[in-house]
Design a protein around this motif. Structure first.
Motif, PDB file in Angstrom:
ATOM      1  N   ARG A 230       0.827  -1.213   0.000  1.00 37.09           N
ATOM      2  CA  ARG A 230       0.000   0.000   0.000  1.00 37.09           C
ATOM      3  C   ARG A 230       0.856   1.257   0.000  1.00 37.09           C
ATOM      4  NH1 ARG A 230      -4.424  -2.240   4.425  1.00 37.09           N
ATOM      5  NH2 ARG A 230      -5.774  -3.319   2.918  1.00 37.09           N
ATOM      6  N   GLY A 231       2.001   1.183   0.678  1.00 45.58           N
ATOM      7  CA  GLY A 231       2.907   2.329   0.682  1.00 45.58           C
ATOM      8  C   GLY A 231       3.457   2.618  -0.702  1.00 45.58           C
ATOM      9  N   GLU A 232       3.812   1.546  -1.430  1.00 47.87           N
ATOM     10  CA  GLU A 232       4.317   1.716  -2.793  1.00 47.87           C
ATOM     11  C   GLU A 232       3.221   2.272  -3.704  1.00 47.87           C
ATOM     12  OE1 GLU A 232       5.646  -2.171  -3.737  1.00 47.87           O
ATOM     13  OE2 GLU A 232       7.462  -2.050  -2.488  1.00 47.87           O
ATOM     14  N   ALA A 233       1.992   1.749  -3.540  1.00 48.54           N
ATOM     15  CA  ALA A 233       0.880   2.226  -4.355  1.00 48.54           C
ATOM     16  C   ALA A 233       0.577   3.692  -4.066  1.00 48.54           C
ATOM     17  CB  ALA A 233      -0.353   1.368  -4.107  1.00 48.54           C
ATOM     18  N   GLU A 234       0.688   4.078  -2.819  1.00 41.88           N
ATOM     19  CA  GLU A 234       0.416   5.472  -2.452  1.00 41.88           C
ATOM     20  C   GLU A 234       1.471   6.403  -3.027  1.00 41.88           C
ATOM     21  OE1 GLU A 234      -0.155   8.178   1.611  1.00 41.88           O
ATOM     22  OE2 GLU A 234      -0.058   5.980   1.752  1.00 41.88           O
ATOM     23  N   ALA A 235       2.733   5.943  -3.064  1.00 40.59           N
ATOM     24  CA  ALA A 235       3.806   6.775  -3.623  1.00 40.59           C
ATOM     25  C   ALA A 235       3.570   7.040  -5.107  1.00 40.59           C
ATOM     26  CB  ALA A 235       5.153   6.082  -3.412  1.00 40.59           C
ATOM     27  N   ILE A 236       3.113   6.016  -5.838  1.00 37.02           N
ATOM     28  CA  ILE A 236       2.808   6.195  -7.258  1.00 37.02           C
ATOM     29  C   ILE A 236       1.660   7.184  -7.441  1.00 37.02           C
ATOM     30  CG2 ILE A 236       1.855   5.030  -9.292  1.00 37.02           C
ATOM     31  CD1 ILE A 236       3.459   2.586  -8.571  1.00 37.02           C
TER      32      ILE A 236
ATOM     33  N   HIS B  91      11.846   7.155 -10.017  1.00 33.85           N
ATOM     34  CA  HIS B  91      12.597   6.077  -9.359  1.00 33.85           C
ATOM     35  C   HIS B  91      11.761   5.527  -8.202  1.00 33.85           C
ATOM     36  CE1 HIS B  91      16.180   6.987 -11.697  1.00 33.85           C
ATOM     37  NE2 HIS B  91      16.005   8.284 -11.400  1.00 33.85           N
ATOM     38  N   ILE B  92      10.696   4.869  -8.530  1.00 34.32           N
ATOM     39  CA  ILE B  92       9.840   4.286  -7.509  1.00 34.32           C
ATOM     40  C   ILE B  92       9.544   2.843  -7.874  1.00 34.32           C
ATOM     41  CG2 ILE B  92       8.762   6.457  -6.796  1.00 34.32           C
ATOM     42  CD1 ILE B  92       6.411   5.769  -8.558  1.00 34.32           C
ATOM     43  N   THR B  93       9.249   2.055  -6.830  1.00 31.84           N
ATOM     44  CA  THR B  93       8.931   0.645  -7.037  1.00 31.84           C
ATOM     45  C   THR B  93       7.464   0.501  -7.395  1.00 31.84           C
ATOM     46  OG1 THR B  93      10.601   0.007  -5.413  1.00 31.84           O
ATOM     47  CG2 THR B  93       8.934  -1.642  -5.979  1.00 31.84           C
ATOM     48  N   VAL B  94       7.201  -0.250  -8.441  1.00 40.82           N
ATOM     49  CA  VAL B  94       5.827  -0.480  -8.876  1.00 40.82           C
ATOM     50  C   VAL B  94       5.320  -1.770  -8.228  1.00 40.82           C
ATOM     51  CG1 VAL B  94       4.286  -0.859 -10.829  1.00 40.82           C
ATOM     52  CG2 VAL B  94       6.270   0.669 -11.066  1.00 40.82           C
ATOM     53  N   PRO B  95       4.294  -1.709  -7.379  1.00 35.97           N
ATOM     54  CA  PRO B  95       3.790  -2.917  -6.729  1.00 35.97           C
ATOM     55  C   PRO B  95       3.116  -3.853  -7.723  1.00 35.97           C
ATOM     56  CG  PRO B  95       2.314  -1.086  -6.294  1.00 35.97           C
ATOM     57  CD  PRO B  95       3.501  -0.516  -7.023  1.00 35.97           C
ATOM     58  N   ASP B  96       3.180  -5.162  -7.408  1.00 35.32           N
ATOM     59  CA  ASP B  96       2.544  -6.154  -8.282  1.00 35.32           C
ATOM     60  C   ASP B  96       1.033  -5.938  -8.291  1.00 35.32           C
ATOM     61  OD1 ASP B  96       5.013  -7.266  -8.708  1.00 35.32           O
ATOM     62  OD2 ASP B  96       4.788  -8.787  -7.133  1.00 35.32           O
ATOM     63  N   PRO B  97       0.444  -5.793  -9.458  1.00 40.26           N
ATOM     64  CA  PRO B  97      -1.021  -5.606  -9.534  1.00 40.26           C
ATOM     65  C   PRO B  97      -1.762  -6.816  -8.948  1.00 40.26           C
ATOM     66  CG  PRO B  97       0.031  -5.084 -11.630  1.00 40.26           C
ATOM     67  CD  PRO B  97       1.083  -5.715 -10.786  1.00 40.26           C
ATOM     68  N   GLY B  98      -2.729  -6.538  -8.115  1.00 42.98           N
ATOM     69  CA  GLY B  98      -3.536  -7.601  -7.522  1.00 42.98           C
ATOM     70  C   GLY B  98      -2.929  -8.269  -6.301  1.00 42.98           C
ATOM     71  N   ARG B  99      -1.672  -7.902  -5.989  1.00 44.95           N
ATOM     72  CA  ARG B  99      -1.020  -8.529  -4.821  1.00 44.95           C
ATOM     73  C   ARG B  99      -1.723  -8.147  -3.529  1.00 44.95           C
ATOM     74  NH1 ARG B  99       1.320 -12.718  -2.416  1.00 44.95           N
ATOM     75  NH2 ARG B  99       2.956 -12.145  -0.924  1.00 44.95           N
TER      76      ARG B  99
END
Length: 413
Positions: A339-345, A359-367
């Motif tokens: 959720r933190g990664e998704a919020e950063a995007i 330069h951000i990590t993209v979380p796996d969709p649906g994870r």
């Protein structure tokens, strides 16, 4: 006149001889007092007691003197017949606007004894606000020594706290509602926390000279020990589950002379240690006072089963319950990270800086959905195990079996 002049040197010589004899006598007595290595403080000669067995302190064959305060003789108590009621009092400190009304609303079967530490005009108050909850606990015992109920719980004033076991949702009221008075009477003393961490199985080492930020009271314990327990050897280790919340029986308190509790309270009042440190020192002394043992760490599954009627069926089954909790916690950490990664995007998208150069990590969709489902499954399994354990705890035979004590027909909780 001539006689007087001759007598003056003789009197001076006699005074000098007496002075030398006195100094020599005091020196011999001082040298007899053992010194704690590395601490620099002279301590009273310890008197060996049963508590020194198993703690590496060593026991002399014969005591060199009569003990100043010999340890009481503790014996197991005898619970009342099944179906009997017990008189119960809950002792808590209160400061400022702390809420203690939950006691009368949530657990009316417990008589509250609320000591207001910052109001000398209150019906119940300690002589001084010092030593945190210690001064309150000791004051209650001293004030009510001749009119104690069957069991007495000593706790902090807040209903919800991290140090109340998670199995009770951190709720002190739920913990006391489930408490088994029969175990308290049998054991005499019971820590209200079953979970070992922090505090067990090997926590404070009173001889330590290097300060640990996590347990600042450790280096002060040896210096204080000789004042609080002048006849007992300094133990290698002190351990019990934290956090100064426990319950004792009337008989266990009465096994200790009232004067000793007065002595303990006087120590709190006169010590030059800070309020914080003196209170922390006593957090790991209550079990010594009420059991005579330096380490009191009952197995968690036995504590829950015999103490609260939550019986998992054995140590292996309880370990599985704890493992499920740990797995659930790790899944929750992973979900929070996703959720933190998704919020950063989302933040970069809103401010218009999202692009190939981000330069951000993209979380796996649906994870996130997958993790939520796994957490839900763990929760259902945990809840089912807890329901089964509570049901099993209603059977006195099952409780006795898991606690490893004899059972006969008619035994109650």
């Amino acid at each position: 006149m001539i006689f007087t002049r001759r007598a003056i040197p003789l009197l001076g010589l006699a005074f000098f001889i007496v002075f030398l004899y006195t100094i020599n006598s005091l020196s011999r007595q001082w040298r007899k007092m053992p010194q704690v290595v590395g601490l620099g403080d002279l301590m009273a000669t310890p008197y060996p007691t049963a508590s020194s067995y198993g703690n590496g302190s060593g026991v002399a064959d014969k005591p060199s003197r009569e003990p100043y305060a010999p340890r009481p003789h503790y014996v197991p108590g005898v619970p009342k017949p099944p179906g009997s009621t017990y008189t119960k009092t809950l002792v808590v400190p209160q400061a400022g606007l702390e809420d203690t009304e939950w006691i009368q609303f949530e657990i009316p079967e417990w008589q509250p004894a609320v000591y207001v530490v910052d109001d000398p005009s209150a019906p119940l108050h300690p002589p001084k606000n010092k030593g945190h909850e210690v001064i309150v606990y000791l004051s209650y015992i001293i004030d009510h020594y001749d009119k104690l109920p069957d069991i007495i719980a000593f706790m902090h004033s807040h209903q919800f706290a991290w140090h109340n076991d998670e199995i009770f949702n951190g709720n002190a009221a739920e913990m006391l509602q489930r408490l088994n008075p029969a175990r308290v009477v049998r054991e005499g003393f019971m820590n209200l926390r079953c979970t070992w961490a922090p505090g067990c199985p090997d926590w404070l080492h009173p001889g330590t000279v290097e300060e640990n930020e996590q347990k600042q009271e450790e280096t002060m314990l040896a210096r204080s020990w000789g004042e609080i327990f002048p006849d007992d050897p300094i133990p290698d280790v002190l351990a019990q589950p934290c956090c100064a919340q426990f319950v004792v029986s009337r008989e266990r308190i009465l096994a200790i002379p009232k004067a000793r509790f007065v002595y303990y309270r006087d120590w709190i009042l006169r010590t030059e240690l800070s309020d914080y440190i003196s209170g922390r020192i006593w957090e790991y002394l209550w079990h010594v006072v009420f059991t005579g043992q330096n380490v009191v760490c009952p197995k968690e599954h036995i504590c829950y089963c015999d103490g609260y009627g939550i019986c998992f069926g054995g140590e292996d089954e309880y370990d599985e319950f704890r493992r499920l909790h740990s797995d659930k916690g790790k899944l929750e950490e992973d979900l929070n990270a996703w959720r933190g990664e998704a919020e950063a995007i989302e933040i970069e998208r809103i401010v218009g800086t999202l692009g190939e150069q981000s330069h951000i990590t993209v979380p796996d969709p649906g994870r996130d959905t997958e993790l939520e489902q796994l957490i839900l499954e763990k929760e259902r399994t945990i809840e089912e195990m807890l329901r089964n354990a509570t049901k099993r705890g209603e059977d006195p035979k099952a409780r006795a079996l898991e606690a490893g004590r004899p059972w006969k027909e008619g035994d109650g909780f």
